[in-house]
Design a protein around this motif. Structure first.
Motif, short mmCIF file in Angstrom:
data_model
loop_
_atom_site.label_atom_id
_atom_site.label_comp_id
_atom_site.label_asym_id
_atom_site.label_seq_id
_atom_site.Cartn_x
_atom_site.Cartn_y
_atom_site.Cartn_z
N THR A 157 0.84 -1.20 0.00
CA THR A 157 0.00 0.00 0.00
C THR A 157 0.88 1.24 0.00
N ARG A 158 2.15 1.07 -0.23
CA ARG A 158 3.09 2.18 -0.16
C ARG A 158 3.40 2.77 -1.54
N GLN A 159 2.38 2.99 -2.34
CA GLN A 159 2.57 3.64 -3.63
C GLN A 159 1.85 4.98 -3.60
N PRO A 160 2.32 5.94 -4.38
CA PRO A 160 1.66 7.25 -4.36
C PRO A 160 0.23 7.15 -4.89
N ILE A 161 -0.62 7.99 -4.36
CA ILE A 161 -2.00 7.99 -4.84
C ILE A 161 -2.05 8.62 -6.22
N PRO A 162 -3.00 8.25 -7.03
CA PRO A 162 -3.11 8.85 -8.37
C PRO A 162 -3.30 10.36 -8.26
N ALA A 163 -2.69 11.11 -9.18
CA ALA A 163 -2.73 12.57 -9.14
C ALA A 163 -4.16 13.11 -9.23
#
Length: 179
Positions: A157-163
């Protein structure tokens, strides 16, 4: 402090910690620790299991187990002591007294009025009787945590959220037209 008073203090700590905790961990060797709900009754941790109740993991009369109690404040390990397993016979005086206490603490029983009859038919009632002083207590706890290591997985779950997500959720960036 004398040896007798230290033993009495330890026994009191075992009793109070078990009374205040609704859940204990019971370990019998390589099987690992198993959480069970219980009541403290007449000097022992008493559990009901099998049938429609919690599993008892093969514990039987005469087994030696280790009972671990957590702190109600921090939920961390507070105390551990060795215990002997005793199985109570359905209908006996000790069984009836223990079941009265268990029934009072049993949450969300679908058959509250007849639960003792069901326990007599399909469940077992076990007592974990302390056989010695606590092996772990405040000031004498092991350095390792005792927690199981997480299972390796590629999930993260450690990925950036969509812009675009903040705009979608909060409507930022949109200009409102006036009629």
């Amino acid at each position: 402090m004398t040896e007798v008073s230290a033993e009495l203090l330890d026994r009191a700590l075992v009793e109070e910690s078990a009374k205040k905790s609704g859940l204990v961990w019971v370990s019998a060797g390589a099987g690992g620790d198993r959480a069970v709900w219980h009541v403290w009754h007449e000097g022992a941790v008493v559990v009901v299991g099998e049938g429609a109740e919690q599993p008892l993991h093969g514990w039987a009369q005469g087994d030696t187990v280790t009972v671990t109690v957590r702190s109600k404040d921090t939920w961390g390990r507070l105390l551990a002591w060795p215990a002997r397993v005793e199985e109570l016979s359905p209908g006996g005086e000790a069984w009836t007294a223990a079941v009265v206490e268990l029934k009072a603490k049993r949450l969300n029983s679908p058959d509250f009025e007849t639960v003792t009859d069901r326990w007599a038919r399909e469940s077992r009632v076990l007592r974990f009787v302390p056989t010695g002083g606590s092996s772990q207590r405040p000031g004498a706890l092991p350095a390792e945590s005792g927690a199981a290591a997480p299972v390796p997985t590629p999930a993260t779950t450690r990925q950036p959220i969509p812009a675009a997500l903040p705009r979608l959720l909060f409507g930022r960036g949109r200009k409102r037209r006036r009629p």
